[in-house]
Design a protein around this motif. Sequence first.
Motif, PDB file in Angstrom:
ATOM      1  N   VAL A 239       0.849  -1.197   0.000  1.00 36.01           N
ATOM      2  CA  VAL A 239       0.000   0.000   0.000  1.00 36.01           C
ATOM      3  C   VAL A 239       0.878   1.239   0.000  1.00 36.01           C
ATOM      4  CG1 VAL A 239      -1.718   1.327   1.296  1.00 36.01           C
ATOM      5  CG2 VAL A 239      -1.877  -1.175   1.189  1.00 36.01           C
ATOM      6  N   THR A 240       0.539   2.201  -0.843  1.00 31.99           N
ATOM      7  CA  THR A 240       1.167   3.526  -0.829  1.00 31.99           C
ATOM      8  C   THR A 240       0.125   4.530  -0.367  1.00 31.99           C
ATOM      9  OG1 THR A 240       2.608   2.932  -2.681  1.00 31.99           O
ATOM     10  CG2 THR A 240       2.361   5.274  -2.179  1.00 31.99           C
ATOM     11  N   SER A 257       5.510  -1.814  12.502  1.00 30.97           N
ATOM     12  CA  SER A 257       6.138  -2.740  11.572  1.00 30.97           C
ATOM     13  C   SER A 257       5.374  -2.891  10.263  1.00 30.97           C
ATOM     14  CB  SER A 257       6.283  -4.128  12.221  1.00 30.97           C
ATOM     15  OG  SER A 257       5.028  -4.592  12.665  1.00 30.97           O
ATOM     16  N   ALA A 258       4.218  -2.244  10.113  1.00 27.73           N
ATOM     17  CA  ALA A 258       3.539  -2.249   8.814  1.00 27.73           C
ATOM     18  C   ALA A 258       4.315  -1.420   7.797  1.00 27.73           C
ATOM     19  CB  ALA A 258       2.111  -1.729   8.945  1.00 27.73           C
ATOM     20  N   ARG A 280       9.954   2.738  14.755  1.00 27.20           N
ATOM     21  CA  ARG A 280       9.377   1.510  14.213  1.00 27.20           C
ATOM     22  C   ARG A 280       9.402   0.381  15.242  1.00 27.20           C
ATOM     23  NH1 ARG A 280      10.987  -2.585  10.385  1.00 27.20           N
ATOM     24  NH2 ARG A 280       9.310  -2.979   8.886  1.00 27.20           N
ATOM     25  N   GLU A 281      10.429   0.384  16.092  1.00 27.83           N
ATOM     26  CA  GLU A 281      10.545  -0.658  17.113  1.00 27.83           C
ATOM     27  C   GLU A 281       9.404  -0.589  18.114  1.00 27.83           C
ATOM     28  OE1 GLU A 281      12.208  -3.895  19.065  1.00 27.83           O
ATOM     29  OE2 GLU A 281      12.631  -3.010  17.109  1.00 27.83           O
ATOM     30  N   LEU A 314       3.599   0.774   2.950  1.00 23.89           N
ATOM     31  CA  LEU A 314       3.177  -0.181   3.964  1.00 23.89           C
ATOM     32  C   LEU A 314       2.946  -1.555   3.366  1.00 23.89           C
ATOM     33  CD1 LEU A 314       1.027   2.631   4.414  1.00 23.89           C
ATOM     34  CD2 LEU A 314       1.474   1.718   6.684  1.00 23.89           C
ATOM     35  N   GLY A 315       3.010  -2.568   4.222  1.00 23.74           N
ATOM     36  CA  GLY A 315       2.705  -3.927   3.801  1.00 23.74           C
ATOM     37  C   GLY A 315       1.777  -4.587   4.794  1.00 23.74           C
ATOM     38  N   TYR A 316       0.758  -5.309   4.288  1.00 20.78           N
ATOM     39  CA  TYR A 316      -0.218  -5.983   5.145  1.00 20.78           C
ATOM     40  C   TYR A 316      -0.359  -7.440   4.700  1.00 20.78           C
ATOM     41  CZ  TYR A 316      -1.607  -1.460   7.032  1.00 20.78           C
ATOM     42  OH  TYR A 316      -1.607  -0.250   7.660  1.00 20.78           O
ATOM     43  N   PRO A 317      -0.667  -8.321   5.656  1.00 18.64           N
ATOM     44  CA  PRO A 317      -0.810  -9.732   5.294  1.00 18.64           C
ATOM     45  C   PRO A 317      -2.062 -10.020   4.483  1.00 18.64           C
ATOM     46  CG  PRO A 317      -1.323  -9.408   7.607  1.00 18.64           C
ATOM     47  CD  PRO A 317      -0.783  -8.104   7.108  1.00 18.64           C
TER      48      PRO A 317
END
Length: 360
Positions: A239-240, A257-258, A280-281, A314-317
């Motif tokens: 996703v952007t 972490s997304a 991010r941590e 971003l990245g999602y499952p």
Amino acid sequence: MKADRLLSILLLLQTRGRVPASELAARLEVSTRTVYRDVEALSASGVPVYAERGRHGGIALLPGFRTDVTGLTADEARALFILAAQGAHQALGLDAALGSALRKVMAALPAPHRPAAELTGRRILVDPDRWLGGPRPAADLDELQTAVFTDQRLRIRYRHGGETRLRTYTVDPYGLVAKAGTWYLVADRRGRPQLFRADRVASATVTDAPVRRRPGAELAEVWAQLRRQVEERPAPVRVTARIRRERLDLAVRILGSALTGPPRTADGEYGTDREYEADREYEADREYEADGADVADGADVADGAGDGWAVLELGYPVLPAVRQLLQFGDSLEVLDPPEARRVLADAAAALGDLYATDRP
């Protein structure tokens, strides 16, 4: 230093009893020959240490020999008094024992080290909980601890995230881990490692059967493997999105972490890489229990990042997980893919219908 190594051998033998020379060598990161030389040096100085050969042999002290020498350096003494917040010890029922132990250590310290150790305990505090964590469900660790320390199999009734019904599992525990204020049971289920949140364990029963751990597997390495699985989980939905600059810091913390890369701004900067990784941590251990996107060719980053906006990758499952972005309201817009925009539009329309009329 050799003196430190000799003291380490003495304390290990005092604590463990008979220890193979190869194990001492591995613990001290020296050769077995060096260990035998050190044992000879200890014996020459009057320490009643001896070596036994054979399959069950090793190095040991004569029964009854003890030394009151702690051997702590000034820095080691200070390190003992850098305390974490009491939550972890309290959850294990060890808060009173910790205070008592530290008082005994303080009494045993060489007098010159005591002021620095006491001052360190008053001036340094490590709080492992996240900001604004909110109330946490209570976790009953008694039975879990019993199974861990008695090496017995454990039968638990467990609720997975996003589910309402309980499942029953028989597991082989390795131990308990406290991370960011949350307790986890690390165990094998049917010979495979699995992570269980302690606050989702509805009940636990220690069985009479001995634990069946995989040969050679230890808690630290099993935890590291499970942590990698969480942090490196597949995120096929890319996703952007763009977000208003004044909400960027908050978004980095919440989305955690997304994020698949540092945010892009019109000036090409967002703090430093170290600051980005620290933010991010904050959410790196978030669980996704469902069993960095590039901007499309020809797109102008400045179109998304200009006029007070920053671009997020971003990245999602799974696709429905993008509904997480609704919490930012009109401060965040998904640019791509179209499917993600439709999911958010449908969810926003459903919310509009829900709140269109007043409740009777």
